[in-house]
Design an enzyme around this catalytic site. Structure first.
Site, PDB file in Angstrom:
ATOM      1  N   GLY A  14      -4.853   1.860 -19.343  1.00 21.26           N
ATOM      2  CA  GLY A  14      -5.612   2.886 -20.073  1.00 21.26           C
ATOM      3  C   GLY A  14      -5.290   2.812 -21.562  1.00 21.26           C
ATOM      4  O   GLY A  14      -6.190   2.848 -22.410  1.00 21.26           O
ATOM      5  N   LYS A 184      -9.148 -11.468  -5.357  1.00 26.09           N
ATOM      6  CA  LYS A 184      -7.882 -11.018  -5.950  1.00 26.09           C
ATOM      7  C   LYS A 184      -7.055 -10.289  -4.899  1.00 26.09           C
ATOM      8  O   LYS A 184      -5.834 -10.459  -4.822  1.00 26.09           O
ATOM      9  CB  LYS A 184      -8.158 -10.124  -7.170  1.00 26.09           C
ATOM     10  CG  LYS A 184      -6.885  -9.688  -7.875  1.00 26.09           C
ATOM     11  CD  LYS A 184      -7.112  -9.417  -9.345  1.00 26.09           C
ATOM     12  CE  LYS A 184      -5.806  -9.249 -10.094  1.00 26.09           C
ATOM     13  NZ  LYS A 184      -5.232  -7.914  -9.969  1.00 26.09           N
ATOM     14  N   ASN A 188      -3.330 -11.284  -3.775  1.00 30.02           N
ATOM     15  CA  ASN A 188      -2.248 -10.291  -3.805  1.00 30.02           C
ATOM     16  C   ASN A 188      -1.615 -10.122  -2.419  1.00 30.02           C
ATOM     17  O   ASN A 188      -0.404  -9.941  -2.304  1.00 30.02           O
ATOM     18  CB  ASN A 188      -2.772  -8.937  -4.307  1.00 30.02           C
ATOM     19  CG  ASN A 188      -3.024  -8.927  -5.812  1.00 30.02           C
ATOM     20  OD1 ASN A 188      -3.706  -8.056  -6.317  1.00 30.02           O
ATOM     21  ND2 ASN A 188      -2.492  -9.892  -6.534  1.00 30.02           N
ATOM     22  N   ASN A 192       2.195 -10.895  -2.906  1.00 35.69           N
ATOM     23  CA  ASN A 192       3.017  -9.736  -3.293  1.00 35.69           C
ATOM     24  C   ASN A 192       3.945  -9.208  -2.198  1.00 35.69           C
ATOM     25  O   ASN A 192       5.143  -9.017  -2.460  1.00 35.69           O
ATOM     26  CB  ASN A 192       2.114  -8.618  -3.846  1.00 35.69           C
ATOM     27  CG  ASN A 192       1.349  -9.053  -5.084  1.00 35.69           C
ATOM     28  OD1 ASN A 192       1.323 -10.230  -5.413  1.00 35.69           O
ATOM     29  ND2 ASN A 192       0.717  -8.128  -5.765  1.00 35.69           N
ATOM     30  N   GLU A 264       0.486   0.117  -4.181  1.00 30.76           N
ATOM     31  CA  GLU A 264      -0.930   0.302  -3.822  1.00 30.76           C
ATOM     32  C   GLU A 264      -1.214  -0.383  -2.470  1.00 30.76           C
ATOM     33  O   GLU A 264      -2.317  -0.860  -2.231  1.00 30.76           O
ATOM     34  CB  GLU A 264      -1.815  -0.243  -4.945  1.00 30.76           C
ATOM     35  CG  GLU A 264      -1.656   0.560  -6.227  1.00 30.76           C
ATOM     36  CD  GLU A 264      -2.519   0.073  -7.398  1.00 30.76           C
ATOM     37  OE1 GLU A 264      -3.309   0.851  -7.946  1.00 30.76           O
ATOM     38  OE2 GLU A 264      -2.380  -1.106  -7.766  1.00 30.76           O
TER      39      GLU A 264
HETATM   40  P1  NAD Z   1       0.000   3.197 -14.836  1.00 33.70           P
HETATM   41  O1  NAD Z   1       0.808   3.843 -13.745  1.00 33.70           O
HETATM   42  O2  NAD Z   1       0.702   2.534 -15.962  1.00 33.70           O
HETATM   43  O3  NAD Z   1      -0.971   4.280 -15.460  1.00 33.70           O
HETATM   44  C1  NAD Z   1      -1.695   5.212 -14.711  1.00 33.70           C
HETATM   45  C2  NAD Z   1      -1.763   6.491 -15.537  1.00 33.70           C
HETATM   46  O4  NAD Z   1      -2.702   7.364 -14.924  1.00 33.70           O
HETATM   47  C3  NAD Z   1      -0.418   7.240 -15.587  1.00 33.70           C
HETATM   48  O5  NAD Z   1      -0.145   7.544 -16.940  1.00 33.70           O
HETATM   49  C4  NAD Z   1      -0.705   8.512 -14.788  1.00 33.70           C
HETATM   50  O6  NAD Z   1       0.039   9.632 -15.219  1.00 33.70           O
HETATM   51  C5  NAD Z   1      -2.194   8.684 -15.048  1.00 33.70           C
HETATM   52  N1  NAD Z   1      -2.868   9.563 -14.094  1.00 33.70           N
HETATM   53  C6  NAD Z   1      -2.862   9.528 -12.745  1.00 33.70           C
HETATM   54  N2  NAD Z   1      -3.602  10.528 -12.238  1.00 33.70           N
HETATM   55  C7  NAD Z   1      -4.103  11.207 -13.302  1.00 33.70           C
HETATM   56  C8  NAD Z   1      -4.920  12.364 -13.436  1.00 33.70           C
HETATM   57  N3  NAD Z   1      -5.401  13.004 -12.378  1.00 33.70           N
HETATM   58  N4  NAD Z   1      -5.227  12.803 -14.675  1.00 33.70           N
HETATM   59  C9  NAD Z   1      -4.740  12.171 -15.777  1.00 33.70           C
HETATM   60  N5  NAD Z   1      -3.954  11.065 -15.716  1.00 33.70           N
HETATM   61  C10 NAD Z   1      -3.640  10.607 -14.492  1.00 33.70           C
HETATM   62  O7  NAD Z   1      -0.987   2.201 -14.101  1.00 33.70           O
HETATM   63  P2  NAD Z   1      -1.573   0.812 -14.636  1.00 33.70           P
HETATM   64  O8  NAD Z   1      -0.520  -0.238 -14.553  1.00 33.70           O
HETATM   65  O9  NAD Z   1      -2.279   1.020 -15.936  1.00 33.70           O
HETATM   66  O10 NAD Z   1      -2.612   0.472 -13.483  1.00 33.70           O
HETATM   67  C11 NAD Z   1      -3.881   1.105 -13.366  1.00 33.70           C
HETATM   68  C12 NAD Z   1      -4.683   0.274 -12.361  1.00 33.70           C
HETATM   69  O11 NAD Z   1      -4.926  -1.008 -12.951  1.00 33.70           O
HETATM   70  C13 NAD Z   1      -3.919  -0.003 -11.059  1.00 33.70           C
HETATM   71  O12 NAD Z   1      -4.804   0.015  -9.961  1.00 33.70           O
HETATM   72  C14 NAD Z   1      -3.352  -1.393 -11.264  1.00 33.70           C
HETATM   73  O13 NAD Z   1      -3.132  -2.106 -10.046  1.00 33.70           O
HETATM   74  C15 NAD Z   1      -4.463  -2.034 -12.081  1.00 33.70           C
HETATM   75  N6  NAD Z   1      -4.005  -3.167 -12.892  1.00 33.70           N
HETATM   76  C16 NAD Z   1      -2.919  -3.024 -13.719  1.00 33.70           C
HETATM   77  C17 NAD Z   1      -2.509  -4.107 -14.488  1.00 33.70           C
HETATM   78  C18 NAD Z   1      -1.332  -3.995 -15.429  1.00 33.70           C
HETATM   79  O14 NAD Z   1      -0.933  -5.009 -16.013  1.00 33.70           O
HETATM   80  N7  NAD Z   1      -0.742  -2.853 -15.640  1.00 33.70           N
HETATM   81  C19 NAD Z   1      -3.206  -5.338 -14.404  1.00 33.70           C
HETATM   82  C20 NAD Z   1      -4.310  -5.430 -13.565  1.00 33.70           C
HETATM   83  C21 NAD Z   1      -4.698  -4.340 -12.809  1.00 33.70           C
HETATM   84  O1  KPL Z   2      -1.823 -10.339  -9.529  1.00 33.91           O
HETATM   85  C1  KPL Z   2      -0.696 -10.644  -9.226  1.00 33.91           C
HETATM   86  C2  KPL Z   2       0.271  -9.523  -9.061  1.00 33.91           C
HETATM   87  O2  KPL Z   2       1.477  -9.710  -9.238  1.00 33.91           O
HETATM   88  O3  KPL Z   2      -0.197  -8.416  -8.745  1.00 33.91           O
HETATM   89  C3  KPL Z   2      -0.350 -12.081  -8.956  1.00 33.91           C
HETATM   90  C4  KPL Z   2       0.361 -12.684 -10.131  1.00 33.91           C
HETATM   91  C5  KPL Z   2      -1.626 -12.864  -8.747  1.00 33.91           C
HETATM   92  C6  KPL Z   2       0.453 -12.235  -7.724  1.00 33.91           C
HETATM   93  O4  KPL Z   2      -0.256 -11.791  -6.613  1.00 33.91           O
END
Ligand code: NAD
Ligand code: KPL
Length: 305
Positions: A14, A184, A188, A192, A264
């Site tokens: 975000g 994906k 995963n 994972n 998740e």
């Molecule tokens: P995160 O935990 O860092 O952030 C989520 C945020 O949402 C938190 O700040 C939490 O307090 C907030 N939140 C939850 N419920 C809420 C509500 N009702 N109102 C307001 N805020 C609320 O999560 P993230 O790492 O940014 O991941 C978000 C999604 O993206 C996940 O599904 C994750 O798997 C996916 N994703 C993350 C990454 C990464 O590198 N972080 C990469 C690819 C995909």
């Molecule tokens: O997306 C990934 C994760 O760690 O969530 C990779 C690097 C593809 C491993 O599944």
């Protein structure tokens, strides 16, 4: 007037999206849970983005869930297990025909959100960008990646895609977003959970090649049975490639467990096993992996859903 990007969740992704859109000149409103979080945010003076060690703070506007201004475009950047409830709490603020962009990993949460707000257009995103929070309201851009966007109910691209390019957010529209999300999810599922159970980096799975191969064979079977054959093509070879390319990394699920955070699982391995059962697909290796993972999480006091 230009449409505001409302961004729910000031977590890793975000914040990454909010800062890039904001600095490119787009109107952005962060949506935080409550007045306490909003006060904490204001005390920080904005969102900080760290790119290759260069830190900058951006005074992105923020509000709470119960603000009243209508929402036309909402980026949902919370975890999959929070998405349905978070969007439901904003349902009364959604303008007719609002666009909701869903960043959640895995599958299952997108359908739950779409069913809860049938008048909105829900667009799913499969993201391989990497970011993590180093402090509250501060995010480190850790890995270049890509964002595939698509709407399983409507292949026509929305008219705001140019905003991504203008903001330096790598992304492209695809009419096959489900294939991307399933592929994906399969990657995963094959990587994972094993990294959690063997307590290893992704590269450690090179020593468990037979197990990875069996999981890939069952995942490919599910994909073929549930109408996603394209996501099954060369799955094992791709999993091997990802394991090698990310050998030094800890998987996202490994990091969640290591830091005592909820995983998740229900939207990844749990979803794959549920879909297999629905299609009467025999997947003993995946079911056993799912049980072992649930046991592992429960033993550490973490939710198993
Ligand atoms: P995160 O935990 O860092 O952030 C989520 C945020 O949402 C938190 O700040 C939490 O307090 C907030 N939140 C939850 N419920 C809420 C509500 N009702 N109102 C307001 N805020 C609320 O999560 P993230 O790492 O940014 O991941 C978000 C999604 O993206 C996940 O599904 C994750 O798997 C996916 N994703 C993350 C990454 C990464 O590198 N972080 C990469 C690819 C995909
Ligand atoms: O997306 C990934 C994760 O760690 O969530 C990779 C690097 C593809 C491993 O599944």
């Amino acid at each position: 007037m230009a449409t505001t990007w409302h961004i729910l969740g000031a977590g890793s992704l975000g914040s990454l999206w909010a800062t890039r859109l904001f600095r490119a000149g787009f109107a952005v409103q962060l949506i935080l849970r409550d007045a306490e979080r909003l006060a904490a945010y204001h005390a920080e003076g904005g969102l900080t983005l760290d790119e290759k060690g260069l830190r900058r703070t951006y005074a992105v506007a923020a509000q709470t869930l119960d603000a009243t201004e209508p929402i036309e475009r909402l980026l949902v950047a919370c975890k999959a297990y929070d998405a349905e409830q978070a969007v439901s709490s904003l349902a009364s603020r959604l303008a007719p025909g609002a666009h909701i962009l869903l960043l959640q990993n895995g599958l299952g949460s997108q359908d739950a959100v779409a069913a809860s707000v049938p008048a909105a257009r829900c667009i799913s995103i499969s993201s391989t960008e990497g970011a993590f929070r180093d402090q509250d309201f501060s995010v480190v851009f850790a890995g270049q990646g890509f964002n595939w966007l698509g709407d399983p109910a409507n292949p026509t691209p929305p008219d705001w895609l140019h905003a991504l390019q203008a903001s330096g957010i790598p992304g492209q529209w695809t009419p096959d977003i489900l294939t991307r999300l399933w592929r994906k999810l399969a990657l995963n599922c094959a990587i994972n959970p094993l990294t959690v159970l063997y307590d290893c980096r992704n590269g450690g799975l090179l020593e468990h090649d037979q197990e990875v191969a069996s999981l890939c064979a069952e995942l490919a079977q599910i994909l073929e049975r549930c109408g996603q054959p394209a996501a099954a093509v060369d799955l094992y070879a791709d999993v091997r490639r990802v394991i090698q390319a990310t050998a030094a990394n800890y998987s996202s699920m490994y990091q969640d467990v290591a830091q005592g955070r909820r995983t998740e699982i229900s939207y990844l391995l749990g979803h794959a096993c549920a879909i297999a059962a629905r299609h009467q697909c025999q997947v003993p290796a995946l079911n056993q992996l799912h049980e072992r993972l649930i046991e592992h999480l429960t033993a550490r006091g973490l939710p198993s859903d």
